[in-house]
Design a protein around this motif. Sequence first.
Motif, PDB file in Angstrom:
ATOM      1  N   ASP A  60       0.844  -1.065   0.335  1.00  0.00           N
ATOM      2  CA  ASP A  60       0.345  -0.025   0.314  1.00  0.00           C
ATOM      3  C   ASP A  60       0.908   1.341  -0.326  1.00  0.00           C
ATOM      4  OD1 ASP A  60       1.187  -0.086   2.588  1.00  0.00           O
ATOM      5  OD2 ASP A  60      -1.077   0.106   3.607  1.00  0.00           O
ATOM      6  N   GLN A  61       1.852   0.980  -0.091  1.00  0.00           N
ATOM      7  CA  GLN A  61       2.631   2.341  -0.309  1.00  0.00           C
ATOM      8  C   GLN A  61       3.957   1.692  -1.382  1.00  0.00           C
ATOM      9  OE1 GLN A  61       5.292   3.158   3.130  1.00  0.00           O
ATOM     10  NE2 GLN A  61       4.343   1.076   4.229  1.00  0.00           N
ATOM     11  N   ASN A  62       4.439   3.216  -1.504  1.00  0.00           N
ATOM     12  CA  ASN A  62       5.924   2.672  -1.785  1.00  0.00           C
ATOM     13  C   ASN A  62       7.157   2.396  -1.108  1.00  0.00           C
ATOM     14  OD1 ASN A  62       8.658   3.247  -4.108  1.00  0.00           O
ATOM     15  ND2 ASN A  62       8.180   5.507  -4.142  1.00  0.00           N
ATOM     16  N   ILE A  63       7.454   1.118  -2.079  1.00  0.00           N
ATOM     17  CA  ILE A  63       9.134   0.774  -0.877  1.00  0.00           C
ATOM     18  C   ILE A  63      10.495   0.510  -1.533  1.00  0.00           C
ATOM     19  CG2 ILE A  63       7.081  -0.452   0.718  1.00  0.00           C
ATOM     20  CD1 ILE A  63       7.649  -2.984  -1.341  1.00  0.00           C
ATOM     21  N   GLY A  64       9.674   0.936  -3.141  1.00  0.00           N
ATOM     22  CA  GLY A  64      11.029   0.580  -3.827  1.00  0.00           C
ATOM     23  C   GLY A  64      10.892  -0.603  -4.956  1.00  0.00           C
ATOM     24  N   PRO A  65      12.366  -0.640  -5.185  1.00  0.00           N
ATOM     25  CA  PRO A  65      12.261  -1.956  -6.608  1.00  0.00           C
ATOM     26  C   PRO A  65      12.150  -3.080  -6.083  1.00  0.00           C
ATOM     27  CG  PRO A  65      14.248  -0.879  -6.097  1.00  0.00           C
ATOM     28  CD  PRO A  65      13.590  -0.150  -5.215  1.00  0.00           C
ATOM     29  N   ILE A  66      11.086  -4.015  -6.575  1.00  0.00           N
ATOM     30  CA  ILE A  66      10.447  -5.250  -5.968  1.00  0.00           C
ATOM     31  C   ILE A  66      11.528  -6.345  -7.003  1.00  0.00           C
ATOM     32  CG2 ILE A  66       8.839  -4.257  -4.444  1.00  0.00           C
ATOM     33  CD1 ILE A  66       7.135  -5.760  -6.702  1.00  0.00           C
ATOM     34  N   ASP A  67      11.492  -7.734  -6.396  1.00  0.00           N
ATOM     35  CA  ASP A  67      11.661  -8.681  -7.182  1.00  0.00           C
ATOM     36  C   ASP A  67      11.080 -10.062  -7.529  1.00  0.00           C
ATOM     37  OD1 ASP A  67      14.910  -7.447  -8.078  1.00  0.00           O
ATOM     38  OD2 ASP A  67      14.999  -7.577  -5.836  1.00  0.00           O
ATOM     39  N   PHE A  68      10.689 -10.250  -8.260  1.00  0.00           N
ATOM     40  CA  PHE A  68       9.653 -11.570  -9.036  1.00  0.00           C
ATOM     41  C   PHE A  68      10.913 -12.294  -9.433  1.00  0.00           C
ATOM     42  CE2 PHE A  68       7.589  -7.891 -10.194  1.00  0.00           C
ATOM     43  CZ  PHE A  68       5.695  -7.758  -9.435  1.00  0.00           C
ATOM     44  N   TRP A  69      10.686 -13.767  -8.138  1.00  0.00           N
ATOM     45  CA  TRP A  69      11.187 -14.927  -8.801  1.00  0.00           C
ATOM     46  C   TRP A  69      10.778 -16.088  -8.582  1.00  0.00           C
ATOM     47  CZ3 TRP A  69      16.475 -13.900  -8.308  1.00  0.00           C
ATOM     48  CH2 TRP A  69      17.179 -13.291  -7.303  1.00  0.00           C
ATOM     49  N   ALA A  70      11.136 -16.634  -9.979  1.00  0.00           N
ATOM     50  CA  ALA A  70       9.935 -18.453 -10.683  1.00  0.00           C
ATOM     51  C   ALA A  70      10.892 -19.818 -10.407  1.00  0.00           C
ATOM     52  CB  ALA A  70       9.419 -18.166 -11.410  1.00  0.00           C
ATOM     53  N   VAL A  71      11.467 -20.337  -9.873  1.00  0.00           N
ATOM     54  CA  VAL A  71      12.183 -21.842 -10.902  1.00  0.00           C
ATOM     55  C   VAL A  71      10.933 -22.312 -10.939  1.00  0.00           C
ATOM     56  CG1 VAL A  71      11.760 -22.596  -8.010  1.00  0.00           C
ATOM     57  CG2 VAL A  71      13.622 -23.802 -10.060  1.00  0.00           C
ATOM     58  N   GLY A  72      11.248 -23.339 -12.242  1.00  0.00           N
ATOM     59  CA  GLY A  72      10.314 -24.257 -13.187  1.00  0.00           C
ATOM     60  C   GLY A  72      11.304 -25.466 -12.676  1.00  0.00           C
ATOM     61  N   ASN A  73      10.914 -26.991 -12.765  1.00  0.00           N
ATOM     62  CA  ASN A  73      11.600 -27.844 -12.874  1.00  0.00           C
ATOM     63  C   ASN A  73      10.912 -28.234 -13.839  1.00  0.00           C
ATOM     64  OD1 ASN A  73      12.390 -30.355 -12.115  1.00  0.00           O
ATOM     65  ND2 ASN A  73      11.617 -30.856 -10.751  1.00  0.00           N
ATOM     66  N   ALA A  74      10.987 -28.776 -14.773  1.00  0.00           N
ATOM     67  CA  ALA A  74      10.861 -30.026 -16.152  1.00  0.00           C
ATOM     68  C   ALA A  74      10.941 -31.021 -16.441  1.00  0.00           C
ATOM     69  CB  ALA A  74      10.853 -29.405 -17.720  1.00  0.00           C
ATOM     70  N   ILE A  75      10.355 -32.343 -15.676  1.00  0.00           N
ATOM     71  CA  ILE A  75      10.500 -33.003 -15.300  1.00  0.00           C
ATOM     72  C   ILE A  75      10.628 -34.183 -16.489  1.00  0.00           C
ATOM     73  CG2 ILE A  75       9.235 -32.341 -13.149  1.00  0.00           C
ATOM     74  CD1 ILE A  75       6.777 -34.280 -13.673  1.00  0.00           C
ATOM     75  N   ASN A  76      10.629 -35.218 -16.482  1.00  0.00           N
ATOM     76  CA  ASN A  76      11.048 -36.277 -17.012  1.00  0.00           C
ATOM     77  C   ASN A  76       9.610 -37.226 -16.739  1.00  0.00           C
ATOM     78  OD1 ASN A  76      12.082 -37.413 -15.144  1.00  0.00           O
ATOM     79  ND2 ASN A  76      14.420 -38.387 -16.513  1.00  0.00           N
ATOM     80  N   ASP A  77       9.379 -37.112 -16.111  1.00  0.00           N
ATOM     81  CA  ASP A  77       8.233 -38.664 -15.246  1.00  0.00           C
ATOM     82  C   ASP A  77       8.955 -39.300 -14.849  1.00  0.00           C
ATOM     83  OD1 ASP A  77       5.604 -37.595 -14.010  1.00  0.00           O
ATOM     84  OD2 ASP A  77       4.656 -38.900 -15.745  1.00  0.00           O
ATOM     85  N   ASN A  78       9.894 -39.690 -14.836  1.00  0.00           N
ATOM     86  CA  ASN A  78      10.104 -40.972 -14.047  1.00  0.00           C
ATOM     87  C   ASN A  78       9.818 -40.871 -12.142  1.00  0.00           C
ATOM     88  OD1 ASN A  78      12.455 -39.656 -12.877  1.00  0.00           O
ATOM     89  ND2 ASN A  78      13.714 -40.547 -14.117  1.00  0.00           N
ATOM     90  N   PHE A  79       9.333 -39.975 -11.445  1.00  0.00           N
ATOM     91  CA  PHE A  79       8.950 -40.003 -10.397  1.00  0.00           C
ATOM     92  C   PHE A  79      10.867 -40.251  -9.380  1.00  0.00           C
ATOM     93  CE2 PHE A  79       5.132 -40.913 -12.151  1.00  0.00           C
ATOM     94  CZ  PHE A  79       4.257 -40.500 -11.155  1.00  0.00           C
ATOM     95  N   SER A  80      11.858 -39.458  -9.446  1.00  0.00           N
ATOM     96  CA  SER A  80      12.742 -39.916  -8.892  1.00  0.00           C
ATOM     97  C   SER A  80      13.603 -38.368  -9.235  1.00  0.00           C
ATOM     98  CB  SER A  80      13.729 -40.446  -9.524  1.00  0.00           C
ATOM     99  OG  SER A  80      14.702 -40.597 -10.734  1.00  0.00           O
TER     100      SER A  80
END
Length: 225
Positions: free
Chosen positions: A154-174
């Motif tokens: 609700d106020q100006n807190i300056g710069p912010i960062d969006f962070w994401a990690v994606g895990n593309a799986i081979n579906d071998n349950f390991s």
Amino acid sequence: MMRKSLVCTASIGFAFAYPVSTFAFRSGPVAAVNGSTASGGVTCQACHTPSGPPGTGSVQILGAPTSYGRNQTYNITIRIADPVQAGAGFQFDVEDPSGNHVGTLTITDPVNTKNNDEDPNWVNHTGTGVDNAVAAWAGLGNAAEYHIRWKAPDQNIGPIDFWAVGNAINDNFSRTGDHIYTSHLQADFDLASVPTIGEWGVLVMSLSFITSAVVIIQKRRRAVL
């Protein structure tokens, strides 16, 4: 932040320390493995052994603003793509440059996403979400999408960062053969953002009160004269 470091296991391919033998499950990773400042740069890559050359896919943060307005809401999509994998999971958070979590993350799709079990400041997939990602993978062009909502402070807190990690799986349950991707976007406060409706209301009421007070004073002065 204290990091667990006994045995690496997998949460559909995310780094997980657990005092038992290695196993795989899809219910979601531990907190703070998306490469952010708050996570100390840790990602699930530390516990995963890719097979073959590095992946050629990506994780994207779609819908995040380049400048945010106070109390504004943004619908964000995390898209993980990989031409040779079979599904994907993710983890996401929003921080200031010091690693403090900012704004409010809201779950809009509780079937496929949830607040992290250890720390709700991170959002990640559910087990059903990964199953659905595998089922829809080919139809989305060898990709998965997860949807969440973020409300700015609700106020100006300056710069912010969006962070994401994606895990593309081979579906071998390991924890072998998965491809880990990270993404980071930064936004500044929108100095041109207008006050909220509530703030406009307070402003109008204040001006009305001041105007009324001036009128009353003027009338009293005339009566004295």
